[in-house]
Design an enzyme around this catalytic site. Sequence first.
Site, mmCIF file in Angstrom:
data_model
loop_
_atom_site.group_PDB
_atom_site.id
_atom_site.type_symbol
_atom_site.label_atom_id
_atom_site.label_comp_id
_atom_site.label_asym_id
_atom_site.label_seq_id
_atom_site.Cartn_x
_atom_site.Cartn_y
_atom_site.Cartn_z
ATOM 1 N N LYS A 265 -26.170 -54.248 24.912
ATOM 2 C CA LYS A 265 -25.745 -53.189 25.841
ATOM 3 C C LYS A 265 -25.493 -51.875 25.086
ATOM 4 C CE LYS A 265 -25.202 -55.373 29.869
ATOM 5 N NZ LYS A 265 -26.089 -55.090 30.993
ATOM 6 N N SER B 116 -20.353 -59.718 20.876
ATOM 7 C CA SER B 116 -21.371 -60.785 20.977
ATOM 8 C C SER B 116 -22.744 -60.120 20.886
ATOM 9 C CB SER B 116 -21.250 -61.537 22.314
ATOM 10 O OG SER B 116 -21.761 -60.737 23.379
ATOM 11 N N TYR C 254 -8.586 -69.579 26.508
ATOM 12 C CA TYR C 254 -8.950 -69.899 25.134
ATOM 13 C C TYR C 254 -7.903 -69.331 24.173
ATOM 14 C CZ TYR C 254 -13.814 -70.894 26.718
ATOM 15 O OH TYR C 254 -14.942 -71.400 27.320
ATOM 16 N N THR D 195 -21.257 -52.459 29.987
ATOM 17 C CA THR D 195 -20.101 -53.350 30.078
ATOM 18 C C THR D 195 -18.912 -52.750 29.323
ATOM 19 O OG1 THR D 195 -19.252 -55.514 29.419
ATOM 20 C CG2 THR D 195 -21.084 -54.679 28.138
ATOM 21 N N TYR E 100 -24.997 -60.338 23.026
ATOM 22 C CA TYR E 100 -25.216 -59.764 24.362
ATOM 23 C C TYR E 100 -24.577 -58.379 24.469
ATOM 24 C CZ TYR E 100 -23.409 -58.533 28.969
ATOM 25 O OH TYR E 100 -23.030 -57.823 30.070
ATOM 26 N N HIS E 101 -23.291 -58.285 24.089
ATOM 27 C CA HIS E 101 -22.604 -57.001 24.211
ATOM 28 C C HIS E 101 -23.264 -55.957 23.292
ATOM 29 C CE1 HIS E 101 -19.279 -59.507 25.988
ATOM 30 N NE2 HIS E 101 -19.089 -58.421 26.700
HETATM 31 P P1 NAD Z 1 -27.199 -61.967 37.112
HETATM 32 O O1 NAD Z 1 -27.793 -62.753 35.993
HETATM 33 O O2 NAD Z 1 -26.634 -62.726 38.250
HETATM 34 O O3 NAD Z 1 -28.257 -60.911 37.660
HETATM 35 C C1 NAD Z 1 -29.250 -60.339 36.871
HETATM 36 C C2 NAD Z 1 -30.581 -60.546 37.570
HETATM 37 O O4 NAD Z 1 -31.596 -59.913 36.791
HETATM 38 C C3 NAD Z 1 -30.947 -62.022 37.666
HETATM 39 O O5 NAD Z 1 -31.285 -62.350 39.000
HETATM 40 C C4 NAD Z 1 -32.134 -62.172 36.729
HETATM 41 O O6 NAD Z 1 -33.075 -63.134 37.178
HETATM 42 C C5 NAD Z 1 -32.707 -60.763 36.693
HETATM 43 N N1 NAD Z 1 -33.404 -60.437 35.447
HETATM 44 C C6 NAD Z 1 -32.983 -60.633 34.174
HETATM 45 N N2 NAD Z 1 -33.915 -60.228 33.295
HETATM 46 C C7 NAD Z 1 -34.942 -59.762 34.034
HETATM 47 C C8 NAD Z 1 -36.212 -59.227 33.685
HETATM 48 N N3 NAD Z 1 -36.613 -59.130 32.415
HETATM 49 N N4 NAD Z 1 -37.041 -58.850 34.684
HETATM 50 C C9 NAD Z 1 -36.652 -58.963 35.984
HETATM 51 N N5 NAD Z 1 -35.485 -59.478 36.366
HETATM 52 C C10 NAD Z 1 -34.628 -59.875 35.390
HETATM 53 O O7 NAD Z 1 -26.071 -61.021 36.469
HETATM 54 P P2 NAD Z 1 -24.947 -60.164 37.197
HETATM 55 O O8 NAD Z 1 -23.635 -60.827 36.974
HETATM 56 O O9 NAD Z 1 -25.369 -59.826 38.568
HETATM 57 O O10 NAD Z 1 -24.945 -58.860 36.299
HETATM 58 C C11 NAD Z 1 -25.803 -57.777 36.584
HETATM 59 C C12 NAD Z 1 -25.635 -56.723 35.493
HETATM 60 O O11 NAD Z 1 -24.281 -56.299 35.439
HETATM 61 C C13 NAD Z 1 -25.975 -57.230 34.096
HETATM 62 O O12 NAD Z 1 -26.570 -56.191 33.364
HETATM 63 C C14 NAD Z 1 -24.626 -57.553 33.506
HETATM 64 O O13 NAD Z 1 -24.643 -57.471 32.116
HETATM 65 C C15 NAD Z 1 -23.763 -56.457 34.134
HETATM 66 N N6 NAD Z 1 -22.347 -56.816 34.235
HETATM 67 C C16 NAD Z 1 -21.945 -57.866 34.997
HETATM 68 C C17 NAD Z 1 -20.596 -58.161 35.107
HETATM 69 C C18 NAD Z 1 -20.100 -59.309 35.937
HETATM 70 O O14 NAD Z 1 -18.889 -59.604 35.901
HETATM 71 N N7 NAD Z 1 -20.962 -59.978 36.709
HETATM 72 C C19 NAD Z 1 -19.656 -57.373 34.430
HETATM 73 C C20 NAD Z 1 -20.099 -56.292 33.647
HETATM 74 C C21 NAD Z 1 -21.445 -56.022 33.568
HETATM 75 N N1 USQ Z 2 -12.195 -67.163 28.269
HETATM 76 C C1 USQ Z 2 -11.154 -68.059 28.399
HETATM 77 N N2 USQ Z 2 -11.395 -69.262 28.995
HETATM 78 C C2 USQ Z 2 -12.621 -69.599 29.482
HETATM 79 C C3 USQ Z 2 -13.673 -68.655 29.356
HETATM 80 C C4 USQ Z 2 -13.431 -67.453 28.735
HETATM 81 O O1 USQ Z 2 -10.029 -67.781 27.981
HETATM 82 O O2 USQ Z 2 -12.771 -70.711 30.012
HETATM 83 C C5 USQ Z 2 -11.922 -65.845 27.645
HETATM 84 C C6 USQ Z 2 -12.908 -65.414 26.590
HETATM 85 O O3 USQ Z 2 -12.600 -65.972 25.326
HETATM 86 C C7 USQ Z 2 -12.759 -63.906 26.627
HETATM 87 C C8 USQ Z 2 -12.380 -63.615 28.072
HETATM 88 O O4 USQ Z 2 -12.008 -64.864 28.650
HETATM 89 O O5 USQ Z 2 -11.715 -63.486 25.822
HETATM 90 C C9 USQ Z 2 -13.496 -63.014 28.875
HETATM 91 O O6 USQ Z 2 -14.594 -63.901 28.823
HETATM 92 P P1 USQ Z 2 -15.555 -64.055 30.098
HETATM 93 O O7 USQ Z 2 -16.467 -65.202 29.849
HETATM 94 O O8 USQ Z 2 -14.751 -64.047 31.331
HETATM 95 O O9 USQ Z 2 -16.329 -62.667 30.074
HETATM 96 P P2 USQ Z 2 -17.316 -62.049 29.007
HETATM 97 O O10 USQ Z 2 -17.879 -63.051 28.095
HETATM 98 O O11 USQ Z 2 -16.593 -60.882 28.391
HETATM 99 O O12 USQ Z 2 -18.509 -61.532 29.922
HETATM 100 C C10 USQ Z 2 -18.323 -61.178 31.296
HETATM 101 C C11 USQ Z 2 -19.697 -61.112 31.943
HETATM 102 C C12 USQ Z 2 -20.519 -60.016 31.263
HETATM 103 C C13 USQ Z 2 -19.753 -58.703 31.314
HETATM 104 C C14 USQ Z 2 -18.351 -58.838 30.734
HETATM 105 C C15 USQ Z 2 -17.488 -57.623 31.026
HETATM 106 O O13 USQ Z 2 -20.348 -62.377 31.805
HETATM 107 O O14 USQ Z 2 -21.780 -59.887 31.937
HETATM 108 O O15 USQ Z 2 -20.456 -57.747 30.557
HETATM 109 O O16 USQ Z 2 -17.673 -59.935 31.388
HETATM 110 S S1 USQ Z 2 -16.301 -57.363 29.755
HETATM 111 O O17 USQ Z 2 -15.535 -58.592 29.564
HETATM 112 O O18 USQ Z 2 -15.465 -56.271 30.146
HETATM 113 O O19 USQ Z 2 -17.068 -57.069 28.532
#
Ligand code: NAD
Ligand code: USQ
Length: 384
Positions: free
Chosen positions: A185, A179, A254, A144, A181-182
């Site tokens: 990664k 976070s 936010y 990410t 989560y981050h």
């Molecule tokens: P998502 O939660 O929709 O998809 C992830 C899938 O993986 C889910 O279906 C979940 O059930 C499965 N999963 C999780 N843990 C598992 C495990 N232990 N075994 C088997 N399956 C498992 O999420 P997404 O938005 O599709 O994101 C996919 C990836 O991309 C993630 O790693 C996320 O961090 C990354 N990512 C997403 C975004 C975004 O904007 N969606 C941005 C940056 C990075």
């Molecule tokens: N935010 C608002 N209002 C809201 C929700 C969020 O202002 O109602 C703000 C947050 O405070 C933050 C920004 O929007 O500053 C981004 O938050 P987000 O919830 O849109 O995204 P984030 O938590 O960063 O996570 C999402 C995905 C994650 C991915 C990440 C990419 O859920 O899987 O890794 O985006 S990145 O943001 O580049 O790290």
Amino acid sequence: MKVMIMGMDGYLGWPLSMHLSSRGHEVSGVDNLSRRKNVNETGSWSATPIKTMNERRIRYKEVSGKDLTFYRGDLVEPSFTDLVVKKEMPDCIVHLGEIPSAPYSMIDVDHCNYTQNNNIIGNNNILFAMKDHVPNCHLLKLGTMGEYGTPNLDIPEGFFEIEYRGRKDKLPYPRQPGSWYHLAKVHETWNIMFANKIWGLRATDVMQGVVHGVLTDDMETDDLITRFDFDEVWGTAINRFCAQAVVGHDVTPYGKGGQTRGYLALRDSMQCFTLAVENPPDETEYRVFNQFDETYSVNALAEIVSKVAKEYDLEGKIRNIPNPRLEAEKHRYEPDMKHLPALGFKPKFNLEDELRITLPKLIEYKDRIEAKRDKIKPKIFWSQ
Ligand code: NAD
Ligand code: USQ
């Protein structure tokens, strides 16, 4: 090419499975369906009503004539991960199978540990299974952009040249995630780099920005649509702003709203993944791609959502609310994005174009957003 998609049932995994299959790749996938369970746990649901994996695969076969192989199981179980990799012997593993929510990881110790254990250990199990069975396989791993945080410097793609006390080196760029989560990664990035160093595994570590949108060209009917979350835990800001506008809720950046991130349309993310799959790194190469198209502050994002929402007679009133997160609300954000364009990436869908597809689709499912309206307001605070 044989491509295995970890996280096949997810927001990105499902459209990518269809997309790569439609390009002629032999696609298999894994998922433990935990995303569905975890969203249920927080009392919410996807605005789009998604079908079960079996229903999706049957429908996809009807419209495309193609099979998608699916294994239900947990990547955290080393024996399961080993077994499926050994059975499929993929040329490329796209690893999307993780918990993707920053707020979820911040709920309490259990959610922090669940997220970190799930993501770090699942990733390690894939690395070991690759080493044992498919050492030439390409790992395309989803990291990410949030791994870098918001430094007061430009952000390169993974590595930078540095001079310190008269000596120069090329080193990993500092990671300052915001976070649990981050942070997971970042730990995974170090583990992949180490696996590359000791075993020569080839990998692309994708630092992806926020993906938005809900439809791709392969979704011929809504039976094939992907999920779209809007609650405080699983919805990203852009999804939430769209859903808020649709049900007449205030659009809620936010804090001061200067938080800036990279954004990419779902359909363009398919193009990026395809380029990375079809142009693998050299044997033994570890490379990092920054993957996004446009950058916006959340205030700017809210303005654009509100503007496009008015085209559909939605008010889209913007109200900045107290920030539940601890983060910089005004900062520099200048990431590089050179590697994907060098492979031919040309973004086709800007934010406004994509909103004109997303908003009408969400209007069809307005009742489902309305039914979970109480899940929109943030209740998870970073500092407690
Ligand atoms: P998502 O939660 O929709 O998809 C992830 C899938 O993986 C889910 O279906 C979940 O059930 C499965 N999963 C999780 N843990 C598992 C495990 N232990 N075994 C088997 N399956 C498992 O999420 P997404 O938005 O599709 O994101 C996919 C990836 O991309 C993630 O790693 C996320 O961090 C990354 N990512 C997403 C975004 C975004 O904007 N969606 C941005 C940056 C990075
Ligand atoms: N935010 C608002 N209002 C809201 C929700 C969020 O202002 O109602 C703000 C947050 O405070 C933050 C920004 O929007 O500053 C981004 O938050 P987000 O919830 O849109 O995204 P984030 O938590 O960063 O996570 C999402 C995905 C994650 C991915 C990440 C990419 O859920 O899987 O890794 O985006 S990145 O943001 O580049 O790290």
